[in-house]
Design a protein around this motif. Sequence first.
Motif, PDB file in Angstrom:
ATOM      1  N   TYR A  54       0.822  -1.210   0.000  1.00 39.11           N
ATOM      2  CA  TYR A  54       0.000   0.000   0.000  1.00 39.11           C
ATOM      3  C   TYR A  54       0.858   1.262   0.000  1.00 39.11           C
ATOM      4  O   TYR A  54       0.350   2.365  -0.037  1.00 39.11           O
ATOM      5  CB  TYR A  54      -0.916   0.030   1.220  1.00 39.11           C
ATOM      6  N   GLU A  78      -9.750   3.578  -1.183  1.00 36.86           N
ATOM      7  CA  GLU A  78     -10.523   2.393  -0.843  1.00 36.86           C
ATOM      8  C   GLU A  78     -10.562   2.227   0.664  1.00 36.86           C
ATOM      9  O   GLU A  78      -9.564   2.453   1.341  1.00 36.86           O
ATOM     10  CB  GLU A  78      -9.880   1.168  -1.484  1.00 36.86           C
ATOM     11  N   ARG A  81     -11.528  -1.238   5.697  1.00 35.40           N
ATOM     12  CA  ARG A  81     -12.379  -2.199   6.361  1.00 35.40           C
ATOM     13  C   ARG A  81     -13.281  -2.912   5.365  1.00 35.40           C
ATOM     14  O   ARG A  81     -13.482  -4.106   5.445  1.00 35.40           O
ATOM     15  CB  ARG A  81     -13.223  -1.469   7.397  1.00 35.40           C
ATOM     16  N   MET A  82     -13.839  -2.157   4.408  1.00 33.94           N
ATOM     17  CA  MET A  82     -14.850  -2.747   3.536  1.00 33.94           C
ATOM     18  C   MET A  82     -14.302  -3.120   2.173  1.00 33.94           C
ATOM     19  O   MET A  82     -14.991  -3.717   1.373  1.00 33.94           O
ATOM     20  CB  MET A  82     -16.013  -1.781   3.371  1.00 33.94           C
ATOM     21  N   ARG A  83     -13.056  -2.710   1.905  1.00 36.87           N
ATOM     22  CA  ARG A  83     -12.439  -3.003   0.604  1.00 36.87           C
ATOM     23  C   ARG A  83     -13.315  -2.549  -0.542  1.00 36.87           C
ATOM     24  O   ARG A  83     -13.509  -3.284  -1.503  1.00 36.87           O
ATOM     25  CB  ARG A  83     -12.157  -4.502   0.451  1.00 36.87           C
ATOM     26  N   ARG A  84     -13.929  -1.408  -0.396  1.00 37.31           N
ATOM     27  CA  ARG A  84     -14.743  -0.865  -1.473  1.00 37.31           C
ATOM     28  C   ARG A  84     -14.374   0.599  -1.629  1.00 37.31           C
ATOM     29  O   ARG A  84     -13.861   1.217  -0.692  1.00 37.31           O
ATOM     30  CB  ARG A  84     -16.227  -0.970  -1.122  1.00 37.31           C
ATOM     31  N   PRO A  85     -14.663   1.177  -2.808  1.00 33.72           N
ATOM     32  CA  PRO A  85     -14.315   2.586  -2.988  1.00 33.72           C
ATOM     33  C   PRO A  85     -15.033   3.467  -1.974  1.00 33.72           C
ATOM     34  O   PRO A  85     -16.236   3.300  -1.747  1.00 33.72           O
ATOM     35  CB  PRO A  85     -14.816   2.896  -4.413  1.00 33.72           C
ATOM     36  N   ASP A  88     -18.207   5.314  -3.121  1.00 30.98           N
ATOM     37  CA  ASP A  88     -19.461   4.544  -3.124  1.00 30.98           C
ATOM     38  C   ASP A  88     -20.073   4.504  -1.726  1.00 30.98           C
ATOM     39  O   ASP A  88     -21.276   4.700  -1.550  1.00 30.98           O
ATOM     40  CB  ASP A  88     -19.199   3.086  -3.553  1.00 30.98           C
ATOM     41  N   LEU A 270      -9.021   4.878   8.076  1.00 30.05           N
ATOM     42  CA  LEU A 270      -8.615   6.253   7.800  1.00 30.05           C
ATOM     43  C   LEU A 270      -9.133   6.843   6.490  1.00 30.05           C
ATOM     44  O   LEU A 270      -9.577   7.982   6.472  1.00 30.05           O
ATOM     45  CB  LEU A 270      -7.086   6.374   7.869  1.00 30.05           C
ATOM     46  N   VAL A 273     -12.581   8.146   7.141  1.00 32.16           N
ATOM     47  CA  VAL A 273     -12.600   9.287   8.054  1.00 32.16           C
ATOM     48  C   VAL A 273     -12.102  10.544   7.355  1.00 32.16           C
ATOM     49  O   VAL A 273     -12.736  11.599   7.391  1.00 32.16           O
ATOM     50  CB  VAL A 273     -11.720   9.004   9.298  1.00 32.16           C
TER      51      VAL A 273
END
Lengths: 307, 509, 310
Positions: A54, A78, A81-85, A88, A270, A273
């Motif tokens: 990363y 991304e 925690r959710m591995r999503r953009p 979104d 992060l 946030v």
Amino acid sequence: MARYLVQRLLLALGVIVFVSALTFALTEATVDPALAVAGEGATEEAIQQIRRQYGFDRPLVERYLGWLGGIASGDLGESYRMRRPVADIIGEHLPVTLKLGFLSLAFAILVAIPLGVLAAVRQNTWIDRFALSVSVIGQALPNFLFALLLIIVFGVNLRWLPISGSGTWQHFVMPTIALGYYAMPALMRLTRSGMIEALEADYVRTALAKGLSPGTVVFRHALQNAILPVVSLGAVQFGFMLGGSVIIEVVFGLNGLGYLARESIRRADLPVVQSIVLLISFFYVVLILLADVLNGLLDPRIRSTGA
Amino acid sequence: MKRRQLLQSAAVMAAGAMLPRSAWANKAADTLNVPLTFGIENIDRYYNSVVDGGILARHIWDTLIYRDPVTFAYKPALATAWRWTDDKTLEFDLRQGVKFHNGDDFSADDVIFTLNFVSNPANKATGQDNVNFIEKAEKLSDYKVRVQLKHSFPPALEYVSGEWPIYPGKYYERVGPRGMGEKPVGTGPYRVVSLVPSREFVLERFDEHYKDSPKLEKGGNIPRIKARLLPDMATQVAELLGGGIDWMWYVPADQAEQLAQMPNLTVVNEEVFRTGSLVIDATGRSGVPALKDKRVRKAIAYAINRQEMIDNLVKGKSKRLDVPCYPTQFGCNAAKAVVYDFNVQKAKDLMKEAGFADGFSVDMYAWRSREWSEAIVAYLAAIGIRVNLQQMDYFAIRDLMRSGKTPITFIDDGYYRLNDSATIWQRFFAKAPDDQAHDDEVKAWVEAAARINDPAKRQEFYDRIIAKVTDEAYWAPLFTFSTNYAFTKDLAFTPNIDEMPRWYNARWT
Amino acid sequence: MNDATATAAPAPAAPESPTAATLHRMRRHKGFMIGAGILAVMVLVGLLAPLLAPHDPYLQSLAKRRIPPIWHAWFYGSPRATTLHLLGTDQLGRDYLSRMLYGARISLAIGLSTALISAVIGTALGMLAGYFRGHVDAVVSFLISARLCVPLILVALTVVALVGSSLMTLILVLGLLLWDRFAVITRTATMQLANADFVLASRAAGSSWLRILASEIFPNLANAWIVVLTLEMANAIVIEAALSFLGLGVQAPLPSWGLMLAEGRNDMFFNPWIIAIPGAALFALVLAINLLGDGLRDVTAPEGRGGALA
């Protein structure tokens, strides 16, 4: 005017960059993002690998610039925690908060302006004192406490209103009141003082002397002048509501931006946030800009000096 | 007198107004309304690690084998038979005629795709511990698969039965974890009809769920389950009182007693597979050298009146704990543990002996009940240890713990509901980021035991580990947890010790 | 923003010294007197807490948990309520009255120290900007805009969650976030005062800028400054309570009213008094400070009314 606008815009942009840099530095310096990404039970090697993968081992400034560059091209990164953009995720949570914000502002204005006008017109009567008491109490009652009282009375004891969720309009009644009444006192006081000032102004006296009905004078002339600052204060208050809806969302189980922010803070997610703080700062900047422009339109002195 | 009567009747009226609205509305709509405490951002079980995710996963998907919640015995599920062919190889015979919610037939391809996908580190599954011991899954025939492990791993079947839901391979290949999160498809007794990520999940009974499923007890299961996010405990209580939800759990002990007074509610207390302990940093890296002294750690263990805490705060079926594992887990041999009975004088003597008669200051981190933490703070204050309580969220504490900044941590662990004592030791005594003891001997024993399949030989190591960990007081074990469930009288619900509510077996009365 | 009762007050008949006139206006201002009265009691209670508290606020007694307040014995015939614990006990059996008394200290300490930190930052920035103008002013104005765009609660939550919460962290974080109003009012006031005769005279006499700011300009904006101080005090107290309520404020076992509310929340449907007592105290304190602030504004600048957007 154009120059004034450009100046304000540049300043706004600078403010956003500055605030985002601060947020970025603050969060990245206190948390090891690799640990957050690695998740439960990760080994030291896995964490090291993530750190490289990363790019968490690169200097802070470099990472910040990369992040900022991503935002410029519409990429908020991304979620760990959710591995999503992130874009979104925020997109899913924003509508509830915006709805709550708009409703609360509408509630605050709809109560504040009539009350403020009445208080001004009937200065020093019981209505005036009532309005004053409402505003004094409103300012002293923390909104989470008020929210609890609403739930106890209207949700559990009387059962008039649903307690949590966002399914129907009834679900928004208590959260709207709890969030909106806090903004109300300032708006009410501003309306009242603006109206008193306007009612004492020469043009109003003239209008009255010309035999116009008091109602027309109050609404046509005085209110028109008193309302602009109220609207621009309302714009700023709207920003506060978006940023301050965390507690209300938690208490009423509304899954909006505030709830998302709290959850993400809890899990050191992060990118989410940072993006939320950036987004809300952006709203503030835009709203304050709007308020400024409104004031500029109102007060030619500001326009000419560009202060 | 008159005034008092008036007030009393007012109080009665107020109490009457607080009776829960009968859940007949929910019963009539045949929908069971339940709260979720944590946001499940992706319902794909391999990509979330919250308890609520595990609960819903058990409704939507099935695992190869099923662990009976009462006897903890394994039962056939998607696999009808299974065997270890050697230390590192498992074989499964699969059930025929099982259908996925989307109509696909279940076969070996689904199993091997699911397992190979989630165990591939490149796919970044969230609970790496659950899958990172899989080497590969191979198809032997349409209804027979072999799973190769990276190394000997005795508790593997616990993971197979608990954390390995099987997905439709073709569908998963096409949509990936993200698509699975948006439109989940499984073989489970309920299928998802709509969802708003993390906020709301509406499940409907899947009538083609395979016959002979070990999950369903008998007919009459509720047609719809609506689970929605209500992160706040007080909001959940309010909703239960107001009839907005039919069921809740983790009700704090005091509120459970109050709710039990309500005529329309049932409150049940059940043990759960979870323990609470203080983990003490014996390495000194968190900056409190006093804790490096074994006597100080022992003093801490002596200072806490666990029985008083259980009787007054924790309540229910919770029991005092003397071991660093769950008492019924394999290998959790209480006879080997050094026991610390509440004894302030002894604690004070130990503190004095260690040269800390005047006490010292220390930070304690905790994420569970603040009441419990505060009680511990007061107990430790009595022997001169001035505790600065840091009540924070689990995730924040976990990170601090890993970077060695937590002198004392109140942890609780559900061991992924795995029935082997070593589950938690592997994390806290053998692995770099979480290890708070840095005891090479214990570490070697944990690692050695993990490679031994023979239970008796493993037990020998487990005994040594328990004896040393308790003698050194690396941990001060406190108590086992119990959970209070509260639900409407309209509902028949049986809680289980494995902390996995099975709404699929709930019924209207 | 002017108070009805104040504007209604007739001018004093006899000519008085300015201080005496102000004092006179204060005594006639109902809101001010009520606010000052409540606040005085709270301050007194906070200062004398060790003398007044019947018990040690930290002493737990798990056998005596949640004893209801004494009026439950009078009105509901509660056998557990006792004069030993006038306001009852909390979830750990600690005396509620003693915790309330010590809690006044915490709230006041947080309010005052936060407001003072912000006052120092804001006043320094505002006076520098107002006095030197030009580039200094540009930088300060930028900082003010930036501060206004920081979502206060969110950032405070984030910092406290990441750094770990303690009384100190909380005071520092809030202190660093609440200075904007001080900066705005001191900047404006300093700009107006910088060209006043007495300032120009002092400058001509060779006084240093620091001296001018401290002894010529500051005393003249002290009135407005105190009003903002009360406002920010109230603000800080409410924010502390809110953060504690979310579990990220002051840490137990410190008896903060916000924390007591948070701890009692699960029980509020069954024992409403457990949140009613700290809730009422918090309300009264914030109300008192606000009344005092409003009153001061009316009394010190009776003709000042404004639509100043801060």
